[in-house]
Scaffold this active site. Structure first.
Site, PDB file in Angstrom:
ATOM      1  CE  LYS A 155      -0.831   1.936   4.344  1.00  0.00           C
ATOM      2  NZ  LYS A 155      -1.513   2.385   5.473  1.00  0.00           N
ATOM      3  CG  ASP A 184      -5.526  -3.489   4.329  1.00  0.00           C
ATOM      4  OD1 ASP A 184      -4.936  -3.436   5.420  1.00  0.00           O
ATOM      5  OD2 ASP A 184      -6.515  -2.789   4.077  1.00  0.00           O
ATOM      6  CG  HIS A 185      -0.336  -4.185   7.860  1.00  0.00           C
ATOM      7  ND1 HIS A 185      -0.318  -2.912   7.385  1.00  0.00           N
ATOM      8  CD2 HIS A 185      -0.450  -4.078   9.203  1.00  0.00           C
ATOM      9  CE1 HIS A 185      -0.422  -2.071   8.391  1.00  0.00           C
ATOM     10  NE2 HIS A 185      -0.505  -2.746   9.515  1.00  0.00           N
ATOM     11  CE  LYS A 189      -2.801  -4.819  12.579  1.00  0.00           C
ATOM     12  NZ  LYS A 189      -1.532  -4.898  13.275  1.00  0.00           N
ATOM     13  CG  ASP A 242      -1.637   6.280   6.165  1.00  0.00           C
ATOM     14  OD1 ASP A 242      -1.099   5.495   5.365  1.00  0.00           O
ATOM     15  OD2 ASP A 242      -1.212   6.456   7.325  1.00  0.00           O
ATOM     16  CG  HIS A 247      -5.332  -0.292   7.534  1.00  0.00           C
ATOM     17  ND1 HIS A 247      -4.764  -1.194   6.666  1.00  0.00           N
ATOM     18  CD2 HIS A 247      -4.340   0.573   7.854  1.00  0.00           C
ATOM     19  CE1 HIS A 247      -3.495  -0.882   6.480  1.00  0.00           C
ATOM     20  NE2 HIS A 247      -3.215   0.183   7.180  1.00  0.00           N
ATOM     21  CE  LYS A 352       0.182  -0.283  19.078  1.00  0.00           C
ATOM     22  NZ  LYS A 352       0.575  -0.170  17.713  1.00  0.00           N
TER      23      LYS A 352
HETATM   24  N1  LIG Z   1       7.968   1.283   6.097  1.00  0.00           N
HETATM   25  C1  LIG Z   1       6.776   0.922   6.501  1.00  0.00           C
HETATM   26  O1  LIG Z   1       6.508   0.716   7.686  1.00  0.00           O
HETATM   27  C2  LIG Z   1       5.656   0.723   5.495  1.00  0.00           C
HETATM   28  C3  LIG Z   1       4.369   0.421   5.966  1.00  0.00           C
HETATM   29  C4  LIG Z   1       3.349   0.192   5.037  1.00  0.00           C
HETATM   30  C5  LIG Z   1       3.625   0.276   3.691  1.00  0.00           C
HETATM   31  N2  LIG Z   1       4.884   0.591   3.267  1.00  0.00           N
HETATM   32  C6  LIG Z   1       5.134   0.654   1.821  1.00  0.00           C
HETATM   33  O2  LIG Z   1       6.199  -0.239   1.504  1.00  0.00           O
HETATM   34  C7  LIG Z   1       6.995   0.286   0.456  1.00  0.00           C
HETATM   35  C8  LIG Z   1       8.443   0.386   0.916  1.00  0.00           C
HETATM   36  O3  LIG Z   1       8.496   1.257   2.023  1.00  0.00           O
HETATM   37  P1  LIG Z   1       9.875   1.587   2.788  1.00  0.00           P
HETATM   38  O4  LIG Z   1       9.486   2.384   3.963  1.00  0.00           O
HETATM   39  O5  LIG Z   1      10.668   0.358   2.971  1.00  0.00           O
HETATM   40  O6  LIG Z   1      10.591   2.512   1.735  1.00  0.00           O
HETATM   41  P2  LIG Z   1      12.072   3.123   1.783  1.00  0.00           P
HETATM   42  O7  LIG Z   1      12.824   2.624   2.944  1.00  0.00           O
HETATM   43  O8  LIG Z   1      11.937   4.606   1.636  1.00  0.00           O
HETATM   44  O9  LIG Z   1      12.688   2.631   0.394  1.00  0.00           O
HETATM   45  C9  LIG Z   1      12.818   1.284  -0.008  1.00  0.00           C
HETATM   46  C10 LIG Z   1      13.961   1.160  -0.989  1.00  0.00           C
HETATM   47  O10 LIG Z   1      13.679   1.827  -2.221  1.00  0.00           O
HETATM   48  C11 LIG Z   1      14.933   2.119  -2.851  1.00  0.00           C
HETATM   49  N3  LIG Z   1      14.886   3.480  -3.390  1.00  0.00           N
HETATM   50  C12 LIG Z   1      14.631   4.615  -2.724  1.00  0.00           C
HETATM   51  N4  LIG Z   1      14.685   5.671  -3.561  1.00  0.00           N
HETATM   52  C13 LIG Z   1      14.983   5.190  -4.772  1.00  0.00           C
HETATM   53  C14 LIG Z   1      15.182   5.765  -6.060  1.00  0.00           C
HETATM   54  N5  LIG Z   1      15.089   7.077  -6.251  1.00  0.00           N
HETATM   55  N6  LIG Z   1      15.466   4.957  -7.091  1.00  0.00           N
HETATM   56  C15 LIG Z   1      15.543   3.626  -6.915  1.00  0.00           C
HETATM   57  N7  LIG Z   1      15.367   3.017  -5.708  1.00  0.00           N
HETATM   58  C16 LIG Z   1      15.103   3.790  -4.670  1.00  0.00           C
HETATM   59  C17 LIG Z   1      16.012   2.048  -1.796  1.00  0.00           C
HETATM   60  O11 LIG Z   1      16.834   0.937  -2.074  1.00  0.00           O
HETATM   61  P3  LIG Z   1      18.319   1.088  -2.695  1.00  0.00           P
HETATM   62  O12 LIG Z   1      18.780   2.474  -2.479  1.00  0.00           O
HETATM   63  O13 LIG Z   1      19.131   0.056  -1.956  1.00  0.00           O
HETATM   64  O14 LIG Z   1      18.146   0.729  -4.115  1.00  0.00           O
HETATM   65  C18 LIG Z   1      15.251   1.802  -0.512  1.00  0.00           C
HETATM   66  O15 LIG Z   1      15.900   0.932   0.369  1.00  0.00           O
HETATM   67  C19 LIG Z   1       6.348   1.632   0.085  1.00  0.00           C
HETATM   68  O16 LIG Z   1       5.429   1.408  -0.946  1.00  0.00           O
HETATM   69  C20 LIG Z   1       5.589   2.014   1.356  1.00  0.00           C
HETATM   70  O17 LIG Z   1       4.480   2.838   1.069  1.00  0.00           O
HETATM   71  C21 LIG Z   1       5.903   0.811   4.142  1.00  0.00           C
END
Ligand SMILES: NC(=O)c1ccc[n+]([C@@H]2O[C@H](COP(=O)([O-])OP(=O)(O)OC[C@H]3O[C@@H](n4cnc5c(N)ncnc54)[C@H](OP(=O)(O)O)[C@@H]3O)[C@@H](O)[C@H]2O)c1
Length: 493
Positions: A155, A184-185, A189, A242, A247, A352
């Site tokens: 998402k 949708d995590h 749950k 969001d 959810h 929470k």
């Molecule tokens: N984090 C959470 O808790 C969470 C929760 C729900 C959903 N999500 C979803 O899960 C997905 C990943 O989230 P995240 O928080 O893990 O993201 P993130 O840490 O911001 O980024 C994931 C990876 O994307 C790559 N990246 C970043 N910018 C880039 C660019 N300009 N070009 C190419 N690669 C790039 C990077 O890998 P490299 O630099 O190693 O290539 C980075 O490690 C998203 O869709 C987010 O909406 C996340």
């Protein structure tokens, strides 16, 4: 769900393996599945990242994070077995050659298995990369077997109905619908899945589960945290997109859907789409009547002074982004006619707590009225997190010589049965490995959910809320949210 399906050898390819989600959720989930013996016999996790790195370095980075984020301790023995399956692979998301190399790598794994293994592609990257990745996957035919290859999409899935349709069209050019697992995590749950068991595994609740016996339903997902480091993302998103569109609507579907004929994924997903279609659409002039938005100002959470949303780093000083939403939904179908479904979610709330309240109707006649005893109407509370329990509230006699009544609770406590409950991502990843789509969103589900949101979303985008900030950090949201339910003679539980 598919307990008896044998897991086929699988290569899991994680795009964005160096990111936040991978370290906090994905690797801990795979590690715990591994400990439980729930990973396929032959599996590889191919971790993709842009930078040059070695397997050893990357594995060390994962181990450090497992120590913080795994629900089980990392032992030498388990880690030694698990780490051998992780391989780091340098990859550029937008370069065709990278995908050709990936193809070779995957073919190499197949030779080791002696069979064409399954392939699970996890897109743990920002949504704007989905199009480029799926295009390259299609062009290089690395996911060309619809029976064996799957893609998991995180998402947010689009930011409105039009963008969700566009994204679905794009994915459909590279994948069959049966290959696409939209996460949708909340659906992973334990307590959310328990709603199905509770409703359809018992004969005593379902006859009462309708507008004749239920006065109202409330769904609350309250967070103590604010935007933390995600202001840039949150400023573009807000609580409606969001939390509510995904959810809370998914929970609402689980609570209100008709009994499925079987546990087939298509059957359950059809019943959920029926619910989404039945939700009464709101006209623009009625948005204020059915929906309330809020934004937190400064306040105190758990005794700690907190700044307001507009003072958070990366937030515009005149931001119109909502951090709280409450909506009253009606479902225009036979079962739920005129039963309000109140949903609310917010950041920097008092505590929470995610829970569902089924408020039953009061007794038509109070047998005990002569002794001037007030009877509380029955209530069923399903606590999703952090408590995980189901509580049925009813009246009982106070022990003693007189006939006095008091409200009591009967509790099923998940933790008392098992204090080591799998994380949502463990359940979801296992289902994806098994090829069961039940807990994932189908294209029409996502589009219909956006359709439910459409008028509210468009109205709020067009009009600035001059009352912002309108609730204190550490409260239960703006006063208007109480008015929303009180108009119907109800109260938030
Ligand atoms: N984090 C959470 O808790 C969470 C929760 C729900 C959903 N999500 C979803 O899960 C997905 C990943 O989230 P995240 O928080 O893990 O993201 P993130 O840490 O911001 O980024 C994931 C990876 O994307 C790559 N990246 C970043 N910018 C880039 C660019 N300009 N070009 C190419 N690669 C790039 C990077 O890998 P490299 O630099 O190693 O290539 C980075 O490690 C998203 O869709 C987010 O909406 C996340």
């Amino acid at each position: 769900m598919s307990e008896h399906t044998i897991l086929q050898p699988t290569t899991i390819v994680i795009f964005g393996a160096t990111g936040d989600l991978a370290k906090r959720k994905l690797f801990p989930a795979f590690y715990n599945l591994y400990i439980d013996g729930r990973m396929p016999k032959g599996f590889n996790i191919l971790a993709l990242g842009r930078a040059e790195n070695t397997d050893e370095n990357f594995r060390n980075h994962i181990k450090e994070n497992l120590e913080s984020f795994s629900r089980r301790k990392v032992t030498l023995e388990d880690w030694a077995g698990f780490q051998a399956h992780i391989k780091y692979f340098q990859h550029q998301l937008d370069e065709e050659n990278s995908y050709k190399n990936l193809y070779q790598k995957l073919e190499g794994f197949d030779k080791v298995y002696g069979t064409r293994g399954n392939r699970l592609f996890y897109l743990s990257i920002a949504p704007n990369f989905v199009s480029v990745i799926s295009g390259h996957i299609k062009n290089t035919s690395i996911a060309s077997n619809p029976k064996k290859d799957r893609i998991i999409i995180e998402k947010p899935f689009g930011h409105d109905k039009a963008s969700a349709i566009e994204l679905n069209d794009l994915l459909s050019q590279a994948f069959e619908e049966e290959q696409i697992y939209r996460i949708d995590h909340y659906l992973g749950k334990e307590t959310v899945q328990n709603i199905l068991a509770f409703r359809f595994g018992n004969s005593i609740f379902e006859p009462l589960w309708n507008h004749r016996h239920i006065e109202s339903v409330q769904i609350t997902v309250a967070e103590e945290v604010g935007v933390e480091t995600r202001a840039a993302f949150y400023e573009q998103t807000g609580a409606l997109r969001d939390m509510i569109q995904n959810h809370l609507l998914q929970i609402l579907c689980m609570v209100s859907m008709e009994p499925p004929v079987s546990l087939e994924s298509s059957e359950i997903r059809d019943r959920k789409v029926d619910v989404l279609k039945s939700i009464r659409r709101i006209s623009p002039d009625k948005v204020d009547h059915y929906a309330v938005r809020g934004q937190y100002g400064k306040g105190t959470v758990n005794g700690v002074p907190e700044k307001g949303y507009r003072q958070e780093e990366g937030v515009a000083p005149d931001s119109n982004t909502e951090t709280f939403v409450a909506i009253k939904f009606y479902l225009d179908n036979e079962r739920w006619q005129n039963t309000p479904f109140y949903v609310r979610t917010g950041k920097k709330m008092k505590e929470k707590h995610s829970y569902i309240t089924i408020q039953f109707k009061p007794l038509p006649h109070n047998t005990f009225s002569e002794s001037s005893q007030l009877l509380s109407a029955n209530r069923l509370i399903i606590n999703i997190q952090p408590q995980m329990d189901i509580r049925l509230q009813f009246m009982a006699k106070k022990p003693g010589l007189s006939l006095e009544l008091k409200p009591v609770e009967m509790i099923f406590d998940n933790f008392a049965c098992q204090n080591d409950t799998p994380e949502a991502y463990e359940t979801l990843l296992l289902e994806a490995l098994l090829g069961d789509l039940t807990l994932f969103m189908r294209s029409d589900q996502v589009e219909e959910a956006w359709d439910v949101m459409k008028t509210i979303q468009e109205t709020w985008e067009k009009t600035k809320d001059s009352s912002f900030p309108n609730y204190e950090a550490g409260s239960w949201g703006p006063e208007d949210s109480n008015a929303l339910v009180e108009r119907q003679g109800h109260k938030w539980v």
